[in-house]
Write an enzyme that holds these catalytic residues in place. Structure first.
Site, PDB file in Angstrom:
ATOM      1  N   CYS A 391     -81.310  65.137  -6.050  1.00 52.12           N
ATOM      2  CA  CYS A 391     -81.369  63.798  -6.573  1.00 52.12           C
ATOM      3  C   CYS A 391     -80.775  62.580  -5.658  1.00 52.12           C
ATOM      4  O   CYS A 391     -81.362  62.355  -4.603  1.00 52.12           O
ATOM      5  CB  CYS A 391     -81.071  63.648  -8.060  1.00 52.12           C
ATOM      6  SG  CYS A 391     -82.060  62.362  -8.879  1.00 52.12           S
ATOM      7  N   HIS A 520     -83.771  67.735 -10.340  1.00 53.89           N
ATOM      8  CA  HIS A 520     -82.641  68.720 -10.540  1.00 53.89           C
ATOM      9  C   HIS A 520     -83.086  70.139 -10.820  1.00 53.89           C
ATOM     10  O   HIS A 520     -83.341  70.411 -12.011  1.00 53.89           O
ATOM     11  CB  HIS A 520     -81.985  67.805 -11.706  1.00 53.89           C
ATOM     12  CG  HIS A 520     -81.384  66.613 -11.535  1.00 53.89           C
ATOM     13  ND1 HIS A 520     -80.055  66.605 -11.052  1.00 53.89           N
ATOM     14  CD2 HIS A 520     -81.973  65.484 -11.737  1.00 53.89           C
ATOM     15  CE1 HIS A 520     -79.760  65.092 -10.868  1.00 53.89           C
ATOM     16  NE2 HIS A 520     -81.053  64.637 -11.210  1.00 53.89           N
ATOM     17  N   GLU A 522     -81.113  72.440 -10.511  1.00 54.81           N
ATOM     18  CA  GLU A 522     -80.275  73.475 -11.337  1.00 54.81           C
ATOM     19  C   GLU A 522     -80.327  73.370 -12.707  1.00 54.81           C
ATOM     20  O   GLU A 522     -79.996  74.509 -13.156  1.00 54.81           O
ATOM     21  CB  GLU A 522     -78.917  72.549 -10.890  1.00 54.81           C
ATOM     22  CG  GLU A 522     -78.663  70.977 -11.651  1.00 54.81           C
ATOM     23  CD  GLU A 522     -79.165  69.922 -10.576  1.00 54.81           C
ATOM     24  OE1 GLU A 522     -79.859  70.225 -10.040  1.00 54.81           O
ATOM     25  OE2 GLU A 522     -78.654  68.703 -10.987  1.00 54.81           O
TER      26      GLU A 522
HETATM   27  N1  GLN Z   1     -78.910  57.147  -8.992  1.00 54.11           N
HETATM   28  C1  GLN Z   1     -80.109  57.474  -8.531  1.00 54.11           C
HETATM   29  C2  GLN Z   1     -81.302  57.025  -9.258  1.00 54.11           C
HETATM   30  O1  GLN Z   1     -81.172  56.583 -10.399  1.00 54.11           O
HETATM   31  C3  GLN Z   1     -79.951  59.151  -8.412  1.00 54.11           C
HETATM   32  C4  GLN Z   1     -80.116  59.793  -9.844  1.00 54.11           C
HETATM   33  C5  GLN Z   1     -79.617  60.919  -9.845  1.00 54.11           C
HETATM   34  O2  GLN Z   1     -78.810  61.462  -8.917  1.00 54.11           O
HETATM   35  N2  GLN Z   1     -79.638  61.687 -10.938  1.00 54.11           N
HETATM   36  O3  GLN Z   1     -82.504  57.100  -8.807  1.00 54.11           O
END
Ligand code: GLN
Length: 545
Positions: A391, A520, A522
């Site tokens: 992400c 994600h 994970e």
């Molecule tokens: N801050 C970034 C966004 O909002 C990544 C979010 C995250 O890593 N879950 O897009």
């Protein structure tokens, strides 16, 4: 159609203090019953007024776990999924906020027929309706309900009341498990049962008698203490179950089974095991205990300033996914937390990254420590160290490449620099509106979206299929107007969402293993079935060693 049988219910409550492992207890009980052939569901009741965990800082209550349907939930749902391999959805997560919101909505719609709406029984009734709904949706024969908090506090009392009311209505279908802590004070050197006795009595004063007590402690429970707990807490002697500190949470079901907890629970319900199948799980526990050769993985990020405990909780799914992947290769995972702010203060220090077999940058928000992370990504890119960006880890890799390969020195994400001339990570119009109107709750891009994979990619080699579903939780996105130039600079756009043409995976062509994902992975890793990307990342770490 024959009427579906109703579920049996196991309420799990905590005593003495928090963080003694109620979640792992629930997950382990569910796992054991599942291994005996029963369909199980797990439900977490959180006492917060928050509607979901999405608005709670991870350093406050740990990671925000995201379900397939986009629910932002307590991290315990992650434990449930990892142990049972059942996907949790919104039904598996109940908060005080949701319960009150629904009762008040109904009151506004005149659904209470002019009656006065009362905290008791209307609030517990709504909790019961939700618990039953979760059970039905999961077609569960046995539903494990975890009540957050500790007995004796005001905040969870209405959840206990719901349990009490269910027991009254279905006496042979409801049991209670108290997860308690037995301290061994250093100066005394003896395990003490008194706090647990108080906890059992406090539970009694809520009208509830525990059927089992899970005894968390540094050491194993001995006979005299089993006797004492039985007498003073009014449980059968064999129902004080020892749960000493273990090296791995995955050993808990095995430890419970040593005391035949599964059989004992089933006999309370007048049920008999249909099978016994914990074989693969036991094999995993053996691997965990015997793996010697190491894989050294560095996790570069932020949120690291608040002490070790919160940090592990903030990234629990990432940590578990790394472990699953390493165990798959029969290796022992050695994880090191690297605070990116260090590389901002002392750029020379970055060379330490070559000690690691691979580097992961996990998800995150905000601008603290970001320049240090970008430096770290540059180092692993240039030194060909295997890299997995999750992400934010994908977004920051994009920024790094735009800056240092394309020469767009001021490239950035709008989240970090709203005035950047090169917003390689930007906002969709609907997300702009959410921010303008301060609509923050449950408005990120959440839950499972499809992703189509490029056949020549590392990701395709990992997944071995051309379309996958992965879970999201982010507001910002890759800006497609930089796609062509980045492709020329050696970026492979390995995964695209077919619904909205968003970039989901970026890789580097000229690197042994460099993968950044907007989602994600994970959240979908399981101990017996590691996530393909983590598995192949670990394989690359071994190869490049
Ligand atoms: N801050 C970034 C966004 O909002 C990544 C979010 C995250 O890593 N879950 O897009």
């Amino acid at each position: 159609m024959p009427k579906a049988k109703t579920s049996k219910y196991i309420f799990v409550v905590g005593g003495v203090m928090s963080s003694v492992g109620k979640g792992i207890t629930c997950a382990s009980i569910a796992k054991i019953l599942q291994s005996k052939g029963f369909r199980v569901a797990t439900v977490k009741c959180d006492m917060y007024v928050n509607i979901d965990a999405g608005t709670i800082r991870p350093t406050e209550h740990g990671e925000v776990f995201v379900g397939e349907d986009g629910i932002e939930a307590d991290q315990d749902l992650g434990n449930y999924e990892r142990f049972t391999d059942n996907n949790c959805t919104a039904e598996n997560y109940i908060t005080t906020g949701q319960v009150y919101q629904e009762v008040i909505r109904r009151e506004r719609n005149l659904e209470y027929d002019g009656e006065d709406v009362e905290v008791v029984p209307d609030i517990p009734n709504e909790i019961i309706r939700r618990i039953k709904l979760a059970s039905r949706r999961n077609k569960a024969e046995i539903t494990v309900v975890e009540i957050g908090g500790t007995v004796g506090e005001y905040q969870n009392i209405l959840f206990l009341e719901a349990g009490r009311m269910m027991k009254l209505k279905y006496p042979s279908d409801v049991i209670f498990v108290l997860v308690s802590y037995l301290p061994i004070p250093k100066k005394i050197g003896e395990m003490k049962t008194k706090p647990t006795q108080y906890a059992a009595r406090t539970l009694n004063s809520a009208g509830i008698q525990a059927d089992f007590i899970i005894c968390r402690s540094e050491k194993t429970l001995d006979e005299p203490r089993r006797d004492r707990l039985a007498i003073f807490c009014s449980i059968e002697k064999g129902n004080a179950i020892s749960n000493p500190d273990l090296d791995s949470i995955y050993e808990v079901p095995v430890v419970f089974e040593k005391e035949h907890l599964g059989e004992k629970i089933l006999s309370k319900f007048n049920l008999k095991a249909k099978q016994n199948d914990l074989k693969e799980w036991r094999r995993l526990v053996k691997t965990i205990k015997t793996a010697e050769k190491e894989i050294k993985i560095g996790i570069v990020g932020k949120y690291f300033g608040t002490g070790k405990f919160t940090l592990a909780d903030s990234y629990i799914s990432v940590i578990e996914a790394i472990k699953h992947a390493c165990w798959y290769h029969k290796r022992k995972p050695i994880l090191t937390w690297i605070d990116s702010a260090e590389y901002e203060k002392n750029p020379q220090k970055i060379r330490e990254l070559s000690k690691y077999d691979g580097i992961i940058v996990p998800g995150g928000f905000g601008s603290r420590g970001i320049e240090g992370i970008i430096r770290a990504i540059r180092y692993v890119r240039e030194h060909k160290i295997p890299y997995l960006g999750l992400c934010y880890g994908m977004q920051l890799a994009t920024i790094e490449i735009a800056r240092n390969v394309l020469g767009l020195r001021k490239a950035n994400s709008l989240e970090i620099d709203p005035k950047t001339p090169h917003p390689v990570i930007h906002l969709n119009p609907y997300q702009k509106k959410n921010i303008q109107t301060k609509s923050y709750g449950a408005t990120m891009r959440l839950g499972a979206y499809p992703c189509v994979l490029e056949p020549e990619s590392l990701s395709y080699k990992a997944y071995k299929t051309n379309k996958v579903l992965e879970r999201h939780r982010h507001r910002y996105e890759f800006n497609n107007s930089y796609k062509a130039n980045l492709a020329k600079a050696g970026v492979r756009f390995a995964g695209i969402c077919p619904i909205n043409n968003l970039v989901e995976i970026m890789e580097l062509v000229d690197h042994p293993w460099f993968v950044g994902v907007q989602f994600h992975p994970e959240f979908k890793s399981r101990p017996l079935n590691p996530h393909p990307l983590f598995r192949e990342f670990a394989a690359a770490c071994l190869k490049e060693k």
